[in-house]
Structure formats: C-alpha cells, structure tokens
Design a protein around this motif. Sequence first.
Motif, PDB file in Angstrom:
ATOM      1  N   ASP A 150     -77.124  54.075 -46.793  1.00 59.84           N
ATOM      2  CA  ASP A 150     -78.575  53.908 -46.699  1.00 59.84           C
ATOM      3  C   ASP A 150     -79.060  54.301 -45.309  1.00 59.84           C
ATOM      4  O   ASP A 150     -80.125  54.898 -45.150  1.00 59.84           O
ATOM      5  CB  ASP A 150     -78.966  52.456 -46.981  1.00 59.84           C
ATOM      6  N   TYR A 151     -78.284  53.956 -44.299  1.00 58.70           N
ATOM      7  CA  TYR A 151     -78.629  54.301 -42.920  1.00 58.70           C
ATOM      8  C   TYR A 151     -78.679  55.818 -42.740  1.00 58.70           C
ATOM      9  O   TYR A 151     -79.551  56.358 -42.065  1.00 58.70           O
ATOM     10  CB  TYR A 151     -77.587  53.694 -41.991  1.00 58.70           C
ATOM     11  N   LEU A 152     -77.751  56.512 -43.371  1.00 56.01           N
ATOM     12  CA  LEU A 152     -77.653  57.958 -43.208  1.00 56.01           C
ATOM     13  C   LEU A 152     -78.533  58.741 -44.167  1.00 56.01           C
ATOM     14  O   LEU A 152     -78.916  59.875 -43.875  1.00 56.01           O
ATOM     15  CB  LEU A 152     -76.207  58.418 -43.417  1.00 56.01           C
ATOM     16  N   SER A 153     -78.885  58.147 -45.313  1.00 58.32           N
ATOM     17  CA  SER A 153     -79.349  58.955 -46.440  1.00 58.32           C
ATOM     18  C   SER A 153     -80.838  59.065 -46.624  1.00 58.32           C
ATOM     19  O   SER A 153     -81.290  59.653 -47.587  1.00 58.32           O
ATOM     20  CB  SER A 153     -78.761  58.403 -47.743  1.00 58.32           C
ATOM     21  N   ILE A 167     -95.695  58.883 -33.311  1.00 56.51           N
ATOM     22  CA  ILE A 167     -95.008  57.603 -33.479  1.00 56.51           C
ATOM     23  C   ILE A 167     -93.546  57.763 -33.104  1.00 56.51           C
ATOM     24  O   ILE A 167     -92.850  58.631 -33.633  1.00 56.51           O
ATOM     25  CB  ILE A 167     -95.132  57.105 -34.928  1.00 56.51           C
ATOM     26  N   PRO A 168     -93.004  56.919 -32.207  1.00 59.12           N
ATOM     27  CA  PRO A 168     -91.611  57.039 -31.796  1.00 59.12           C
ATOM     28  C   PRO A 168     -90.670  56.640 -32.916  1.00 59.12           C
ATOM     29  O   PRO A 168     -90.936  55.710 -33.659  1.00 59.12           O
ATOM     30  CB  PRO A 168     -91.490  56.059 -30.613  1.00 59.12           C
ATOM     31  N   ALA A 169     -89.588  57.369 -33.043  1.00 62.37           N
ATOM     32  CA  ALA A 169     -88.602  57.068 -34.082  1.00 62.37           C
ATOM     33  C   ALA A 169     -87.537  56.166 -33.516  1.00 62.37           C
ATOM     34  O   ALA A 169     -86.683  56.597 -32.768  1.00 62.37           O
ATOM     35  CB  ALA A 169     -87.979  58.361 -34.607  1.00 62.37           C
ATOM     36  N   ALA A 170     -87.583  54.890 -33.864  1.00 59.09           N
ATOM     37  CA  ALA A 170     -86.579  53.964 -33.357  1.00 59.09           C
ATOM     38  C   ALA A 170     -85.391  53.899 -34.280  1.00 59.09           C
ATOM     39  O   ALA A 170     -84.276  53.674 -33.864  1.00 59.09           O
ATOM     40  CB  ALA A 170     -87.185  52.574 -33.182  1.00 59.09           C
ATOM     41  N   GLY A 171     -85.644  54.084 -35.580  1.00 62.89           N
ATOM     42  CA  GLY A 171     -84.544  53.987 -36.522  1.00 62.89           C
ATOM     43  C   GLY A 171     -83.766  55.278 -36.584  1.00 62.89           C
ATOM     44  O   GLY A 171     -84.017  56.224 -35.870  1.00 62.89           O
ATOM     45  N   LEU A 315     -81.503  48.371 -45.617  1.00 61.15           N
ATOM     46  CA  LEU A 315     -81.982  49.647 -45.092  1.00 61.15           C
ATOM     47  C   LEU A 315     -82.525  50.570 -46.171  1.00 61.15           C
ATOM     48  O   LEU A 315     -82.901  51.709 -45.878  1.00 61.15           O
ATOM     49  CB  LEU A 315     -80.863  50.355 -44.322  1.00 61.15           C
ATOM     50  N   GLN A 316     -82.566  50.101 -47.402  1.00 60.89           N
ATOM     51  CA  GLN A 316     -83.200  50.908 -48.438  1.00 60.89           C
ATOM     52  C   GLN A 316     -84.667  51.145 -48.074  1.00 60.89           C
ATOM     53  O   GLN A 316     -85.382  50.235 -47.675  1.00 60.89           O
ATOM     54  CB  GLN A 316     -83.120  50.205 -49.793  1.00 60.89           C
TER      55      GLN A 316
END
Length: 523
Positions: A150-153, A167-171, A315-316
Amino acid sequence: MGLASVSSANEGIQFCIFDLRRGQNEGQELDKILFFFPADLPFSTQLSVIGLSEGLITFTRIFSPEAACEVIEAERHSHVFYEAEPDIWMVMVVEKSKELEAIWRIDPLRKVLKEVHFLLLMFYGSLRAMLEKEPSGGLIRSHLYPFIMDYLSVTNCQHFTSALSWIPAAGADFFVGKKLQLPSFRDCLKERGTVQMLTVGREAAIEVQSLVRVLESSAGNTPCYSLILFHNLLVSTTLSPDDTINLFTYAVSRLTPHALSSGVSSWSYLRRGSASSLVASGSTLPHSASVSEQIYHSSNTSPGRDNSNHVARPLQHGKWSKGKDGFLVTDIWGVDAGSLICATPTVWLRQTEEGMYLCPYQYKSLTIILLIPLSSILNGEQGVSAVKQQVLDNASLKILKVEEKLSKGWGGENAYHVSGYRYLLADGDRNISRASPPGKVTTLTKESLLALSKLREEVDLEKSRAKYDNPDSERDLELCIRAKNNAWVIARVTRGKELYMVLEKANETLLYASDAFEKFSNR
C-alpha cells in the motif's frame, strides 16, 4: 514529483526485510525473510540477495561493531541498509543506470526505509514484539506485505493536481503503473522526514493555543494530544518530534482536504490492478501456500484492539471520508462488534509507548488530529463518541475562529516563495524544513538540479565523516559551485541548519552570488 522510474520486471530494485536471528539452520533459511519485493522472484534469488546483505553486515561489523554499514557501492548496484530494530534489517538494492532520470542520492533512499519503519511502529508496534507473539512469522508477514505494498502502490497526488502543486508531499507513494518510483535528483529541494510549518501572527497564535487547551481537556483528567494543520502545513503539535513527523506524514498523505479530494482520481489507474489485487496476486507474493496462508490468517495487532482475522491497512488510499459532524471516518480498522459502527483507528506513540485513539476532525482547510489515550476510555466506541461530542460542544466556536484567522493571514500557494531564489532550508535539530513551492522549482533546468543533487551528495558525505570522526561536535560547511548552465549552486551547513540554494539568474561573478546568498540568509 521528480522520481526516477525503475521497472520491477527487470529486477532493477529489490526491497527486503529480514531477521538475522531466524533461519540459521539448514533447511530453515526462508524463515528469515519477512518481506521481499518483487515477491515473484524465485526464492533462490531472494535468499541470494539477503545472504549477500547479511555477509556485508557481518563483515562491516568487524570494523564498526556499534554501527554496521549504511551503504555499499558496487559497480552495478547500490546497497542501502537500515537496521530498523536489533537484528531486523531493511535493505534496498538499486541497479545503477546511465539514464539521466535514474540519478539519486543514498540519503533519501535510507529515509524511505526509515519512514516505512516509523509508520509500521505507529500502526502495529514493534516488529520484534510481533515476532515474539507468533514465532512462526505469519503474524508479521500478514501485516508487512499489504502495508508496504500500500505504501508503494498508490500514485502520488501531485501527479494529478497541478493546480495544487504547491502542497508539500510528506508521504511516499512510489508505484506508477508497473514502475517503482524512487526519489531522484529532481527532489533535491525537498527534505524527507521533516514537517513544514505555517507561520502565524500573534493573534492567530493565541487563538490556536486556546483551542489546544480545550482539546487537551476533552477526555477529562487524562490529557489528550493534538496535531493541527492548515492546508498541508503544521500549525501546532503537543506530540514529541518523532510522533509529530509520523502523524504529519500520514495526515498529509491521507487525511487533509487535498488528500481526501484526490482519493478518487488517485485510484483511477489502479482499477486494472489495485493495491488489494497487487497484494493478492502471484506477481506480488511468493509462490508459497504456507506464506499465503500466513498472510491471510493472522490476527490484527493494532494497539488496544483484538480484532481477530482482520489486518488493518491504514495506508490504503481513498478510505477516509468526512462525516456529518466533521470527524473523519474509515472502515480500515473494521467494525466494532458491539455497535456495528466503524471502529475508531488506533496508533502507538513512540514517546510515551502508549496506545491512542486517532480522531481526525476537519473544518474547511483546518485539520485537527485528536489523540485520546486508550486507558482513558472505559466503554469503547461509546466512550470515544462521548469525547467527540464534548469536543464539538466546547471547541466548535474556537475551531471556527482559528480557521478564520489562519485564512486571513494565508498567503496562498506561493506564500514562501522568494523572488529570484530556489531554496531549501532544513533544521535537523527541530525536524522542520521550508522550501520554494514545487511549482517554482519546476522552472529550474536539469543542469541546475543535477548540480544541486551532486552538491548535496558531497554534503551528505561530509556530514557522515564528521559524525564518525567527532560525533560530539558540529562542523560548519559552505560549498559553492558553478553548474554547466552557469547557475550558482550553494550549500551552507551551520549549527544543525542546512541551506541549499540555486541562483540561475545571478551575475557572472562569485561575489554577486555570495552577496545574494547572504541577503537571503539574513531574511
């Protein structure tokens, strides 16, 4: 996003988690594999990668017992190591490429591994504790495989919303189609593992502090914790720095208004093969009945809830929605057996080692994350609902006032743009960063970004040498180079702070560039 693509089909990258304490006897070698990507590689290949990693760890420990290897550079591959917990290692093996887009620094790759581990800790607790709870390894694999996939996909929202590119990408969402996306030279004006703060005026700060006091008293005598964001910027936190980074990372990628509004489009390309199908398909999981059974028949270990045969997948994407009362709801954590309503999410704080109910609330561009200690709620979901109602009764007007004041002082997407400069300021002691808006960074040429990436790599090496040579002292450093396109690229490290800058329209002389740098530093 500025990510380098690596096709998983040609084995351009391997990402694995293994336990050195397991699988030491002949015939039991597979036991040490806790996660492997791509999982459809033959077990012999997986064991070869892990065996080489184990050998490198053992060898480097001879010379550095307290800190084994962090990176090994071979002719064709970079091996990136991170010891998540004692004897539990996360390793990324990246094939080197001559493609311009496939140029990355090692430090961001290590921070990816670190971020994965910290998020795992927040949602599931210690990996070692999971192994001790079920020594067969089925429990931990049942959580690691879907969580990391889920983290990668999920495609990063920035690929879809150019209008909100500020918008900053934190994830971290790295999978696009069949390609795994790695942080590349285009990300050199970003700093993973930090939060981005909103600058507020005195009156707004007083209102925020008043709101925080009300939130802290929401659960009676047991103090609650809170995190407040405006758009994707942090306004206030009562958490420790590590817990703040974890919750901020999760909130920006899944809970803020932008994350919720982009949920539908973010999944559009995955309808042909969603994260769920990736986890379930043979191309993702090992061809082993025993492993598959372990993945789908283990119990959930989310803090404070024994929800048998359910593995929460926090993380879905697209799983959160806003309720009528303003609180965000999700069915990720299952359904409460007593009330048949969605179970309240739970997380684990590193600082206090305490389980907490996660209760996000949203009003316009304001996102409030309320964390309620599990120990303070005696009657489950009913008690959580009572606390939420108390928040609505006591804090609604303050929330409205805070949002109004922050909106009045909000400078928009280019609030922190400085004309003529493209910059990154990172405070390592406070884990805070500020940078030029991504929309402005995209105006830089490849030559400038490549030069800055190379400069940052040199700074990383100097910091690493200083850490081992004299860990108690801080070394000041300043570097300035001229790129091929005649842009000036400058770095300064002093007292825990790092400033990186690109000046593409500077004068021909170093003196001019130095003066421009000093003017910015004095702001």
